[in-house]
Enzyme design. Structure first.
Site, PDB file in Angstrom:
ATOM      1  N   ALA C 240     -34.494 -18.280  -9.172  1.00 22.68           N
ATOM      2  CA  ALA C 240     -33.882 -17.139  -9.859  1.00 22.68           C
ATOM      3  C   ALA C 240     -33.340 -16.122  -8.856  1.00 22.68           C
ATOM      4  O   ALA C 240     -33.534 -16.240  -7.641  1.00 22.68           O
ATOM      5  CB  ALA C 240     -34.892 -16.498 -10.791  1.00 22.68           C
ATOM      6  N   HIS C 241     -32.702 -15.099  -9.375  1.00 16.27           N
ATOM      7  CA  HIS C 241     -32.081 -14.053  -8.560  1.00 16.27           C
ATOM      8  C   HIS C 241     -33.096 -13.359  -7.657  1.00 16.27           C
ATOM      9  O   HIS C 241     -34.224 -13.108  -8.053  1.00 16.27           O
ATOM     10  CB  HIS C 241     -31.419 -13.013  -9.463  1.00 16.27           C
ATOM     11  CG  HIS C 241     -32.381 -12.312 -10.360  1.00 16.27           C
ATOM     12  ND1 HIS C 241     -33.068 -11.185  -9.984  1.00 16.27           N
ATOM     13  CD2 HIS C 241     -32.784 -12.595 -11.608  1.00 16.27           C
ATOM     14  CE1 HIS C 241     -33.829 -10.791 -10.973  1.00 16.27           C
ATOM     15  NE2 HIS C 241     -33.692 -11.631 -11.985  1.00 16.27           N
ATOM     16  N   ASN C 242     -32.676 -13.109  -6.429  1.00 13.69           N
ATOM     17  CA  ASN C 242     -33.467 -12.340  -5.462  1.00 13.69           C
ATOM     18  C   ASN C 242     -34.742 -13.021  -4.978  1.00 13.69           C
ATOM     19  O   ASN C 242     -35.576 -12.392  -4.335  1.00 13.69           O
ATOM     20  CB  ASN C 242     -33.825 -10.947  -6.017  1.00 13.69           C
ATOM     21  CG  ASN C 242     -32.602 -10.070  -6.187  1.00 13.69           C
ATOM     22  OD1 ASN C 242     -31.948 -10.104  -7.223  1.00 13.69           O
ATOM     23  ND2 ASN C 242     -32.260  -9.304  -5.158  1.00 13.69           N
ATOM     24  N   SER C 260     -37.095 -12.386  -7.979  1.00 14.13           N
ATOM     25  CA  SER C 260     -37.622 -11.487  -6.950  1.00 14.13           C
ATOM     26  C   SER C 260     -38.922 -11.949  -6.314  1.00 14.13           C
ATOM     27  O   SER C 260     -39.529 -11.195  -5.543  1.00 14.13           O
ATOM     28  CB  SER C 260     -37.824 -10.070  -7.504  1.00 14.13           C
ATOM     29  OG  SER C 260     -36.589  -9.555  -7.940  1.00 14.13           O
TER      30      SER C 260
END
Lengths: 353, 353, 353
Positions: C240-242, C260
């Site tokens: 996922a993102h980050n 994250s």
């Protein structure tokens, strides 16, 4: 693209404090920002970073009091977070401002393409396909015969949509997602083999849906697999034939929904959840990551956890005891020993141990 | 395509009751059917819909007695379900009647393309590839060097097949599926990094296999990863290097099979199952959704459930007790209390609590 | 390609025993080898196959004593396994020796292409893309604007990389993988709908990473999603993102990592694992297949199992008791019965049962 503090101040109706000629070409979090970056300060928790950041420009509140000198140019606005969001959206939309038709492409003469559409190179637009206005078809997309796509939708590179599927307006579909592949339907034969059941339905994606990358959304056996208005799907999700997902439902990655299941509106489903076929989930159902749902849920707005799933609080209570299982087993052994020592029906206890 | 009741009646050798000129251009379930739709009534449970459906034509049994007037035109046949299936297959096959070569495409001069093949635009046919008769290669497919595809197989848009893989006859592969990518093999190095082990085997897909969308089927390290005759794979399935799946096995979506594992014929494996590497599963093994299989299964035709998986009935019994764990803990506490109250070895119980 | 025993003997600095003109065009395991195949014998366990194999050439140790006559030509070398590995790598790299540009392709005039690159047909190279030396871009790859790819990297057929992503040197990405799609970020609105949060970060893939097929690696909301140097990802993985994955970490297929989360270096994560967002895992963390990680792990080099995950040994102990739950419940019932029979606070026990 580069912007100066003066330009941004004007755009945001803010007050520039520092160097109006300061230039930015990227956006960053305040703690990571490098020279040439734009950032913002909304949460007071992050205020200390204001004095150490390398950002060239920081958007701050009108009433922020500086405790020390800053090296960044400041733009003071009423609501720094909203102002920054406006800029993000501008920045983001600039990436989508592709237009025209790149060569080579394959567009059937019978296709109807709306105004201001972008057709990327190597995209395939089948017979009788209809694209609304301002549809962005990135390179290497496949749109089978008779598909319809509504206004302002975006199909990223390599999306594959089989024939006869209907995609609404303002829909976003990310790369690698397949829409309209055959449902998994096979009739067992006496010799142990399987015979394919024709899958002649389609998929209907309603308006304002966003679908992440590498999802598999199968066409209905008959009728339609339906993704309701405003639904948001993460990545690598399986949506089987004839599933219906109610509007504004959000589903995290790697979840699978089996055939003909109906999910109520405004549900929130975690990642790696499995849902069996032919059941219904009530509106507002919340399902924790990795849960397995094997029965219909009729009560609205309830939270579930585990596999097979139980009511959330109950499942936590049980999990807590589960962790104490070795201790419980010891206690039972001790109780048996004590009872045995005291005689009585000890023999029986021993026989059953 | 449009059909009239008269045409369908002739095709199905049925008796038209009502308007012979009634036209249909779609097929639907009886409860959803709109004007212009064809549907059927086989299960008496659905008989009430016959009097309310908007279907233009309904296929019904020869001996069906009408309880009320109907607005749809009826076609009476001996077996409505079979008749409808015949029409579905006709309808479905009409979608596959693509032929010829769309431009642009990339076909190596050394490739051999059989008669009546369809080569969609932007497809890539590598060196020495051999396609049998009537193979449908939809747009944006990639066939690496030396691949062989048997007669009547269908590769939907965007399928990627790496070099040297062998695909049988009447095989269907859906969009987004990757066949022949490198197996996951790395040798740990003293410095904590990993060195790639060359993956020089291939994938063999036998006849009559159907593979859903977005599957990952890795090539063998050496030798072949084998998908046996008649196997049906749903979507988003992981098949690691050197796996062998026995014939007529069916696997639901999002299941993963680790390297070198062998699955017996006629097995049925649910969704989101995980199977470790280097084990064998006996013929006819049935595995419930979300199970984890960590050991070989030697007994044929048995059903398994849970993670780690247990025999099905046993796992259900255990799950039932699992749900009563807080109650059991309370009972144990009460037993301890009672024993303590009665004195004797109560002290010991307390020490161990 | 064909090689003779004489050629291979020279290449490996080995001694040919048998027919120097024996030819091979494939490599196999000794137990499967057919005529025309090359194989090797390193593990004495496999020695019996030497006398029955159909391999045309077998690489064996210098000091191997033959117990019976063999029909294969032998090449004697000091270390047969290493010699075979050298040949495998040669064989494997011969598949990658594509060069030049196949037509048609789409290369933006502003793109910079290094020396000796291969650009397969139907590949899309966006504006300002920079490819290093000897990059292999297989057919149907998409590289969005401003992407950078380092020297000697390989992007297999159909890889999709969104704009602004940075790919290091000697990186391998397999087909169907999507890099840089939008992170899953939506702000809930008062009416129950969701508003998209612009995802303006990118993905950074460091040197020596290998990424399997059909992975989904989302771009950061802001900043970068980072796959550290030497990381190896299997197939169908969600990043996922980050997310940040530390160097030399290995992750098996179908695992999902939420937004994250940071994973320490040299970790080993099994298949179908789920990891929640916004946590950190210490260096050298080992996670068993199918585990669910819901909290940060601070202790380095520890092994975890289960969902929710527990320390490995503890989880095995608990699982063992779990399997005995029906037996434990019987014991408790028996204890209750015995206590009741002996009178005393039996009434109370009954009330609580």
């Amino acid at each position: 693209m580069k912007f100066t503090a003066a330009e941004l101040g004007k755009l945001l109706n803010g007050i520039v404090e520092g160097e109006p000629g300061a230039e930015v070409s990227a956006v960053s979090k305040i703690e990571d920002a490098q020279e040439g970056s734009l950032t913002f300060l909304a949460n007071p928790k992050y205020a200390p970073f204001l004095y150490s950041t390398n950002a060239s420009i920081v958007i701050v509140g009108l009433d922020l009091l500086l405790e020390k000198p800053v090296t960044s140019t400041l733009i003071r606005v009423k609501d720094p977070y909203s102002a920054f969001s406006v800029l993000l959206d501008l920045y983001n939309s600039s990436k989508l401002n592709k237009t025209g038709r790149e060569e080579p492409n394959f567009i059937s003469p019978s296709a109807e393409i709306g105004e201001e559409c972008y057709i990327g190179a190597f995209s395939y637009i089948g017979h009788n396909v209809k694209l609304g206005k301002n549809v962005k078809v990135f390179p290497q997309v496949y749109l089978g015969d008779n598909c319809v796509v509504g206004d302002n939708s975006v199909l990223y590179a390599g999306v594959k949509i089989y024939s006869d599927c209907l995609i609404g307006s303002r829909v976003i579909v990310h790369s690698g997602t397949v829409i309209g592949s055959d449902g998994f339907g096979f009739a067992p034969q006496p010799d142990g083999s399987y015979s394919k059941v024709s899958q002649i339905g389609n998929v209907v994606i309603e308006d304002d849906v966003e679908i992440g990358s590498n999802n598999s959304i199968d066409r209905a056996t008959m009728g339609s697999t339906i993704i309701g208005k405003g639904v948001k799907l993460d990545n690598l999700i399986q949506v089987a034939h004839n599933v219906e997902i109610g509007k504004n439902t959000v589903i995290a990655s790697q979840t699978g929904i089996s055939g003909s299941t109906k999910i109520g509106e405004n549900s929130v489903i975690g990642g790696q959840v499995g849902i069996v076929g032919h059941i219904s989930l009530a509106k507002g159902t919340q399902i924790n990551a990795k849960s397995g749902i094997s029965k219909s849920i009729t009560e609205e707005g309830k939270q579930w956890n585990g596999s097979p799933a139980l009511a959330f609080r109950e499942s936590l209570r049980i999990q807590a005891v589960y962790r104490r299982l070795p201790e419980l087993e010891n206690k039972i052994a001790l109780l048996e020993k004590q009872l045995l020592e005291r005689g009585g029906s000890g023999e029986e206890a021993e026989r059953n141990a």
